[in-house]
Write an enzyme that holds these catalytic residues in place. Structure first.
Site, PDB file in Angstrom:
ATOM      1  N   ILE A 230      33.034  43.620  36.610  1.00  0.00           N
ATOM      2  CA  ILE A 230      33.199  43.419  38.061  1.00  0.00           C
ATOM      3  C   ILE A 230      34.423  42.577  38.393  1.00  0.00           C
ATOM      4  O   ILE A 230      34.689  42.299  39.555  1.00  0.00           O
ATOM      5  CB  ILE A 230      31.945  42.771  38.680  1.00  0.00           C
ATOM      6  N   GLY A 231      35.176  42.159  37.380  1.00  0.00           N
ATOM      7  CA  GLY A 231      36.374  41.365  37.655  1.00  0.00           C
ATOM      8  C   GLY A 231      37.029  40.883  36.391  1.00  0.00           C
ATOM      9  O   GLY A 231      36.434  40.887  35.306  1.00  0.00           O
TER      10      GLY A 231
ATOM     11  N   GLY B 299      39.880  37.766  34.932  1.00  0.00           N
ATOM     12  CA  GLY B 299      40.578  36.517  35.196  1.00  0.00           C
ATOM     13  C   GLY B 299      41.451  36.126  34.037  1.00  0.00           C
ATOM     14  O   GLY B 299      41.501  36.826  33.012  1.00  0.00           O
ATOM     15  N   GLY B 300      42.141  34.998  34.184  1.00  0.00           N
ATOM     16  CA  GLY B 300      43.035  34.564  33.130  1.00  0.00           C
ATOM     17  C   GLY B 300      42.323  34.161  31.858  1.00  0.00           C
ATOM     18  O   GLY B 300      42.908  34.171  30.775  1.00  0.00           O
TER      19      GLY B 300
ATOM     20  N   GLY C 211      39.036  35.397  30.969  1.00  0.00           N
ATOM     21  CA  GLY C 211      38.063  36.344  30.469  1.00  0.00           C
ATOM     22  C   GLY C 211      37.742  37.434  31.468  1.00  0.00           C
ATOM     23  O   GLY C 211      38.335  37.520  32.539  1.00  0.00           O
TER      24      GLY C 211
ATOM     25  N   VAL D 218      34.647  39.434  33.646  1.00  0.00           N
ATOM     26  CA  VAL D 218      33.349  39.131  34.245  1.00  0.00           C
ATOM     27  C   VAL D 218      32.523  40.415  34.334  1.00  0.00           C
ATOM     28  O   VAL D 218      33.023  41.455  34.783  1.00  0.00           O
ATOM     29  CB  VAL D 218      33.517  38.512  35.649  1.00  0.00           C
TER      30      VAL D 218
ATOM     31  N   LYS E  60      30.671  35.782  32.187  1.00  0.00           N
ATOM     32  CA  LYS E  60      32.106  35.775  31.897  1.00  0.00           C
ATOM     33  C   LYS E  60      32.307  35.708  30.399  1.00  0.00           C
ATOM     34  O   LYS E  60      32.004  34.705  29.756  1.00  0.00           O
ATOM     35  CB  LYS E  60      32.805  34.607  32.575  1.00  0.00           C
TER      36      LYS E  60
ATOM     37  N   ASP F 107      43.141  26.087  39.258  1.00  0.00           N
ATOM     38  CA  ASP F 107      43.415  27.519  39.410  1.00  0.00           C
ATOM     39  C   ASP F 107      42.784  28.061  40.693  1.00  0.00           C
ATOM     40  O   ASP F 107      42.116  29.088  40.686  1.00  0.00           O
ATOM     41  CB  ASP F 107      42.902  28.293  38.196  1.00  0.00           C
TER      42      ASP F 107
END
Length: 898
Positions: A602-603, A605-606, A608, A610, A624, A724
């Protein structure tokens, strides 16, 4: 003797003169008990009637509301009106008020003493009436940032006292009337951004008092006026984006007062070394996209005030003069797309302020001088399409602020220097079309901001480093025409790349539509190993079996030691379902995410990826999965656990709850509260979702983020810095409440700590001071909050706006002024209706707060506690109508320069 006709006429004149002597005194005499002020009042009534008539002609309710103070018969007390000592209207100032209507009902003859008429940045349309020539006392006329059409009236030439004439940003057509040459007192003439055409009248040369002349962005043809700068006072001259041809006027060669010159995007010809003079005050010059020839000479080094030199897309020959290094104020050099030859002078390393060096598409040869490392402010370096050779200097790694590096289509040899990995802000890397060999350095994995990477058409060999899975920002990649082999990284940039990005290599494989699956290669290797095992002796097989069992047991014991969750925490998530057994926790998450299947993603990031997971209880959580740690970045496990414990203790409605974590060799993951609507960035990027985010909801999102950061900075002990904050790390629940997430880069702010740390954050949201120091404090979060707030209000990342506002704080150029005068209503998200009622005050004051958070000096920014307090306070009333508010009105005083 008089004729018989002349005598009666002479007598008639005598009689008329006698009558005038009798009646004139009584005509001008005031009634008993009156004074001169009653006459002034009569004049005021006349002016009041004219103004009220014009007000009545305006179109909409907004215009009428803005001028609600225009009542009665004393205009001197009305909004935008000031009078002289006699009570006559002298100044008429209503800029940026959103007035809509025409000038046809404006009775110019009623204002004989008017000195200033300023109606800029409104919504006026129609033509300028010829009667404007009746304002014979007028000194200043502003009618720019409107929708006026038609011709510039010839009668404007009768305004001989006019010193300032601004008609830019309208839709005027036709040519400039030659009568404009009659206004010999004119100092500023602004006609840019219209639809004017034809040749510029040579009568403009009569305006010897001109300080500023702007003709840009029209359709002018012919030559530039030959008699420019006859008075020697011209400071700003812009004629860009037209169809001018011929040479640069000779008079301009001796115009030593020039500060800003823009003649780009025309068809000008001539020899630049002959037609361009010495300008000791020159700050900005753009002659790009013309047909200029000649060579650059030593004299460019004498322009000590020059900040921008743009000469691209011409026919300039010769070498880059080494004297250019003496123009130490240079920030931008663009000499691209010319016929330059020779080497890059090492003296350019003396330009400490240089942030953009663009020399592509020339005939330069030799090596990149190692002095390039001295350009510590350099952000953009483009040397593509030349004949440069040798090795790529490792000193480039010291240009730590580089955002774009393009060395493509040259003759560079050797390997890619590993020092490129030091360029933590690098977003675009192009080394294609060279003769680079060897393996791709694994240090490129450190370029967390990298978005595009082109290494094609070289002789690179070996496999792609597995650590490239860290390059989650990568969206476009091209590694074709090399000698690479092995699997491609399992990240979006590689998986979604087209076939052309991988063609002509030795043996690449992976999960991309154009490649063979690596499974085939793996199974072939396994079958070979099986054959070898069969040939083993039985004792050897038993020994191998015992070794494998021992490894599995050791691994199991190690896993039990490295897995962790907090039994003592009273979490809303029922750990009892998992039986308080670590393996059950681990296996439950594996099953709930289908072994971290991409369909559950579902997403990203820097730190890992998710996944969404449904637990046996029916509760949905977010998991995550962290990227594998690298040996040089491993931290003490106890320190990691203590930090996780600290974050688990956080309980705030605007912070995503962390339920637990797992640190196995195979998988390391964090278990979070699931937030239904996803990231703020995703909601703003979708047209449908963005329209659901009305102004009330957006204001609440900003308040929620502010409350979360205030809690972290001021209510946690020790304070926690997120590091962040971005729209990707702000999640929205079903009620559009904001929840700050992703503490993978968070650090505790210990009072006795210097807090020097490695770079962390998201490009475009990090505070500017991190470009030259890695010292992190809570003011870094404050800056990021300011960026996110502007993104919420604008509906998009405010990158260009932030850059222009920063520039305006240090520059008095016209470009900066235009940015400051931009209307707020034109900047905010256009996908939803303009804010109304009290929400208007909220939007305006939140932007004021955001601008304060974006100040370059960290000490000048407010604390998040101050911000949170401001956001719950009662909004102060607006000083003027919303449609009239400019960005300049909202900027902190500390950023505004005269």
């Amino acid at each position: 003797m008089m004729s018989f006709l002349q005598k009666p006429f002479s007598k008639f004149l005598h009689v008329l003169f006698f009558l005038l002597l009798m009646f004139i005194p009584s005509f001008f005499a005031f009634p008993p008990n009156s004074s001169a002020t009653s006459f002034a009042a009569a004049e005021g009534n006349k002016e009041a009637e004219a103004l009220l008539k014009w007000k009545a002609s305006l179109d909409d309710n907004h215009s009428q509301a803005v001028l609600s103070s225009w009542v009665g018969s004393s205009p001197c007390k009305w909004l935008g009106i000031t009078c002289d000592n006699s009570g006559s209207v002298a100044n008429f100032n209503l800029p940026h008020f959103g007035l809509r209507g025409t000038l046809h009902s404006f009775n110019f003859s009623s204002f004989p003493n008017l000195l200033t008429l300023n109606l800029s940045n409104n919504s006026l349309y129609g033509t300028i009436p010829l009667e404007i020539g009746l304002l014979t006392s007028l000194n200043v006329l502003y009618l720019d940032k409107n929708n006026l059409t038609g011709l510039i009236p010839v009668s404007i030439g009768t305004l001989e006292h006019l010193s300032v004439l601004h008609l830019g940003g309208n839709k005027f057509s036709g040519s400039i009337p030659s009568s404009i040459g009659n206004m010999t007192m004119l100092t500023r003439l602004v006609l840019n951004m219209n639809n004017l055409s034809g040749s510029v009248p040579q009568e403009i040369g009569h305006l010897e008092s001109l300080v500023e002349l702007k003709l840009s962005s029209n359709s002018f043809t012919g030559h530039l006026p030959r008699d420019l700068c006859l008075g020697g006072l011209l400071v700003i001259f812009t004629a860009a984006n037209n169809h001018f041809s011929g040479p640069i006027p000779k008079n301009l060669r001796n115009c030593t007062s020039l500060f800003r010159l823009r003649l780009d995007q025309n068809q000008l010809t001539g020899n630049i070394s002959e037609d361009f003079g010495l300008y000791p005050n020159l700050n900005y010059v753009d002659l790009s996209h013309n047909n200029l020839s000649g060579e650059l000479t030593w004299k460019w080094g004498s322009f000590h005030n020059l900040t921008s030199l743009k000469l691209s897309n011409n026919n300039i020959t010769g070498e880059i003069p080494s004297e250019l290094g003496k123009a130490t104020g240079l920030q931008l050099i663009d000499l691209s797309s010319n016929l330059l030859k020779g080497t890059i002078p090492k003296e350019l390393g003396q330009l400490k302020a240089l942030f953009n060096l663009t020399l592509h598409n020339n005939h330069l040869f030799g090596v990149i001088p190692f002095e390039i490392q001295m350009l510590s402010q350099l952000q953009f370096l483009n040397l593509a399409s030349n004949n440069l050779g040798g090795s790529i200097p490792k000193q480039l790694g010291e240009c730590s602020n580089l955002v774009q590096l393009n060395l493509s289509h040259n003759k560079f040899i050797g390997s890619i220097p590993s020092e490129i990995g030091f360029l933590h802000f690098l977003g675009n890397l192009d080394l294609s079309g060279n003769v680079l060999a060897g393996e791709i350095p694994s240090q490129i994995r450190q370029l967390k901001q990298l978005e595009t990477m082109n290494l094609s058409h070289n002789k690179l060999s070996g496999s792609i480093p597995t650590a490239f899975v860290d390059l989650l920002s990568l969206t476009a990649v091209d590694i074709s025409y090399n000698e690479l082999e092995g699997p491609i990284p399992k990240i979006k940039g590689f998986i979604e790349a087209p076939f052309e990005a991988f063609m002509n290599n030795s043996g690449l494989c992976g999960n991309a539509s154009s490649l063979k699956p690596c499974m085939l290669l793996t199974s072939r290797r396994k079958s070979n190993k099986i054959v070898i095992l069969i040939l083993f002796s039985l004792p050897g097989s038993l020994l191998l079996l015992l070794t494998m069992v021992g490894c599995l047991y050791f691994r199991h014991q190690t896993s039990r030691e490295r897995i962790s969750f907090l039994e003592e925490q009273q979490s809303p998530l029922s750990f009892a379902v998992w039986g308080y057994e670590e393996e059950i926790l681990h296996e439950t998450i594996i099953q709930a995410t289908n072994n971290f299947n991409f369909n559950n993603c579902i997403g990203k990031g820097g730190n890992g990826i998710v996944y969404q997971a449904m637990l046996p209880t029916g509760q949905v959580v977010a998991v995550k999965k962290l990227h594998p740690s690298r040996e040089d970045e491993l931290m003490d496990l106890r320190t990691f656990r203590n930090e996780i414990r600290m974050l688990i203790d956080i309980r705030h409605r605007n912070i995503v709850k962390l339920y637990g974590f797992c640190t196995l060799i195979e998988h390391s993951f964090l278990v979070y509260e699931f937030i239904e609507r996803g990231s703020l960035k995703m909601n703003l990027s979708s047209e449908e979702q963005a329209t659901d985010l009305d102004w009330n909801r957006r204001l609440n999102v900003v308040k929620g983020v502010a409350n979360a950061l205030s809690y972290l900075h001021h209510d946690c002990s020790p304070p926690i810095i997120h590091r962040d904050i971005s729209s990707s790390n702000v999640l929205l629940d079903l009620e559009y409440e904001a929840h700050v997430s992703d503490f993978g880069t968070a650090r505790l702010l210990m009072p006795d700590s210097t807090n020097w740390t490695s770079f962390a954050g998201t490009f475009g949201y990090t505070a500017p001071e991190l470009a030259y120091t890695m010292r992190v404090n809570e003011k870094c979060d404050v800056y990021s909050f300011g960026v996110v707030t502007m993104e919420v209000i604008m509906g998009m990342h405010p990158g260009d706006l932030i850059s222009s506002l920063s520039a305006s704080a240090f520059s008095s150029s016209s470009c900066s002024q235009i940015n400051q005068q931009t209307l707020l209503k034109d900047v905010i998200d256009q996908r939803i209706p303009l804010p109304e009622n009290r929400v208007v005050e909220g939007v305006v004051n939140i932007i004021k707060i955001a601008f304060a958070c974006l100040l370059a000096n960290p000490q000048s920014r407010p604390t998040m506690r101050q911000v949170a307090s401001e956001l719950i306070a009662r909004w102060p009333p607006l000083p003027k109508s919303f449609s009239a508010i400019t960005l300049e009105d909202l900027m902190p005083q500390t950023t505004v320069t005269g």
